[in-house]
Design a protein around this motif. Sequence first.
Motif, mmCIF file in Angstrom:
data_model
loop_
_atom_site.group_PDB
_atom_site.id
_atom_site.type_symbol
_atom_site.label_atom_id
_atom_site.label_comp_id
_atom_site.label_asym_id
_atom_site.label_seq_id
_atom_site.Cartn_x
_atom_site.Cartn_y
_atom_site.Cartn_z
ATOM 1 N N ARG A 46 7.036 8.019 0.283
ATOM 2 C CA ARG A 46 6.988 8.445 -1.077
ATOM 3 C C ARG A 46 5.264 9.134 -0.650
ATOM 4 O O ARG A 46 4.188 9.072 -1.612
ATOM 5 C CB ARG A 46 6.862 7.614 -2.031
ATOM 6 N N ASN A 47 5.355 9.874 0.870
ATOM 7 C CA ASN A 47 3.743 10.734 0.376
ATOM 8 C C ASN A 47 4.074 12.339 0.487
ATOM 9 O O ASN A 47 5.297 13.017 -0.362
ATOM 10 C CB ASN A 47 2.775 10.505 2.085
ATOM 11 N N HIS A 48 2.583 12.627 0.389
ATOM 12 C CA HIS A 48 2.059 14.105 -0.196
ATOM 13 C C HIS A 48 3.548 15.083 0.302
ATOM 14 O O HIS A 48 3.974 16.018 0.118
ATOM 15 C CB HIS A 48 1.131 14.707 0.106
ATOM 16 N N LEU A 51 7.768 15.030 -0.254
ATOM 17 C CA LEU A 51 8.367 15.769 -1.687
ATOM 18 C C LEU A 51 9.692 15.538 -2.734
ATOM 19 O O LEU A 51 9.237 15.181 -3.795
ATOM 20 C CB LEU A 51 8.200 17.234 -1.490
ATOM 21 N N GLN A 52 10.480 15.221 -2.144
ATOM 22 C CA GLN A 52 11.669 14.671 -2.779
ATOM 23 C C GLN A 52 11.245 13.308 -3.034
ATOM 24 O O GLN A 52 12.082 12.448 -3.886
ATOM 25 C CB GLN A 52 13.354 14.926 -1.485
ATOM 26 N N GLU A 53 11.038 12.468 -2.354
ATOM 27 C CA GLU A 53 11.115 10.887 -2.662
ATOM 28 C C GLU A 53 9.366 10.688 -3.307
ATOM 29 O O GLU A 53 9.450 9.645 -4.313
ATOM 30 C CB GLU A 53 10.620 9.781 -0.846
ATOM 31 N N LEU A 54 8.320 11.498 -3.441
ATOM 32 C CA LEU A 54 7.970 11.171 -3.981
ATOM 33 C C LEU A 54 7.786 12.075 -5.079
ATOM 34 O O LEU A 54 7.923 10.973 -6.923
ATOM 35 C CB LEU A 54 6.267 12.348 -3.561
ATOM 36 N N GLY A 109 1.154 8.236 4.226
ATOM 37 C CA GLY A 109 1.576 7.697 5.857
ATOM 38 C C GLY A 109 3.191 6.904 5.616
ATOM 39 O O GLY A 109 3.847 6.820 4.759
ATOM 40 N N ASN A 110 3.276 7.010 6.705
ATOM 41 C CA ASN A 110 5.160 6.461 6.349
ATOM 42 C C ASN A 110 5.191 4.773 6.387
ATOM 43 O O ASN A 110 5.086 4.349 7.473
ATOM 44 C CB ASN A 110 5.667 6.824 7.568
ATOM 45 N N GLN A 111 4.425 4.021 5.143
ATOM 46 C CA GLN A 111 4.921 3.014 5.116
ATOM 47 C C GLN A 111 5.772 2.594 3.825
ATOM 48 O O GLN A 111 5.756 3.138 2.890
ATOM 49 C CB GLN A 111 3.289 2.254 5.658
ATOM 50 N N GLU A 149 -3.961 9.287 -2.065
ATOM 51 C CA GLU A 149 -4.223 8.908 -0.435
ATOM 52 C C GLU A 149 -4.527 10.141 0.215
ATOM 53 O O GLU A 149 -4.142 11.030 -0.118
ATOM 54 C CB GLU A 149 -2.728 7.986 0.561
ATOM 55 N N PRO A 150 -5.164 9.499 1.539
ATOM 56 C CA PRO A 150 -5.424 10.703 2.054
ATOM 57 C C PRO A 150 -4.197 11.539 2.610
ATOM 58 O O PRO A 150 -2.748 10.980 2.330
ATOM 59 C CB PRO A 150 -5.956 10.319 3.863
ATOM 60 N N PRO A 151 -4.465 13.153 2.578
ATOM 61 C CA PRO A 151 -5.738 13.723 2.728
ATOM 62 C C PRO A 151 -6.721 14.347 1.441
ATOM 63 O O PRO A 151 -7.206 14.928 2.029
ATOM 64 C CB PRO A 151 -4.814 14.952 3.974
#
Length: 310
Positions: A46-48, A51-54, A109-111, A149-151
């Motif tokens: 669920r990162n930037h 978008l679907q997962e966020l 990231g991917n975690q 989170e970054p960025p």
Amino acid sequence: MSSPMKTLLLSLFTYLLSAPILWASNTDTVQLHKHVLSLTTTNKARNHQNLQELNQAADYIKAEFTKLQGNVTEQVYKVNGTDYRNIILSSGPANAPLLVVGAHYDVCGNQPGADDNASGVAGLLEVARLLQNHTLPFRVDFVAYTLEEPPYFRTANMGSYVHAKSLAEQKAQVLGMVSLEMIGYFKEEKGTQRYPIAPMKLVYGSRGNYIAVVQRFGNGKFGRSFLRGFNQAATLPVKSLKAPAAIPGVDFSDHLNYWYFGFSALMITDTSFYRNTNYHQPGDTIYTLDFARMARVVDGVYQTILSLRI
């Protein structure tokens, strides 16, 4: 007395000495587990970029807020032409002084981001549930932030920056802000707790078995009042750090943006990468979390908010 009976009694006595102290908890560990599981089992992280997962995470939080009393809203804003969403539950009189309790729901990231920061979001949802049947002398906004989170960290694109700025523009009477940032990872072994400055180990110890309340100098009456209440309410070790924001880690979450706009704010944390070696790694999974102690943190926050007199 027979030898087997003596052995049984000795074993029982030994267990009672070593068993954890039971406490009457209001927090539902089943709910905490459910929330963390839902947030960490999306198809992608669920990162930037995903978008679907966020949005799936945001929708889950909104659905949970909608089960509670209060007004649920979305604070939508654009970054590079894409919509991102803070999810807000407002409870209490609209014109009353405001307490903000927040946690970010995105990951780096991917975690899976179980501790960082599904644990904080789960705590946010549970505190909101626990407080729903109480009448408080102030309003509480429970805010799930995006893009911590970054960025985007330390930029105006952080969800907490957008929220804090909106309060400043409204000239809202903000009592204070509490950031729930990684509240689920605990270790009893020596050497499991690290610090930005080595001598701090002499004061705080080397075991990662406590929850920390982190503030900057000059955080005002709210910070003192909340810490006093949390020390009294929490049923696990609490350690307080009040230091310049320049100390690495002191401003490493959403509370920093409330400081930027002149509001009192603090962070409740298991100290992040100073303890949790899974920080921003694929190993940050639900299986590494201590839900019993996490529940104690949530209980402490809940009881402290009930006792606040500001």
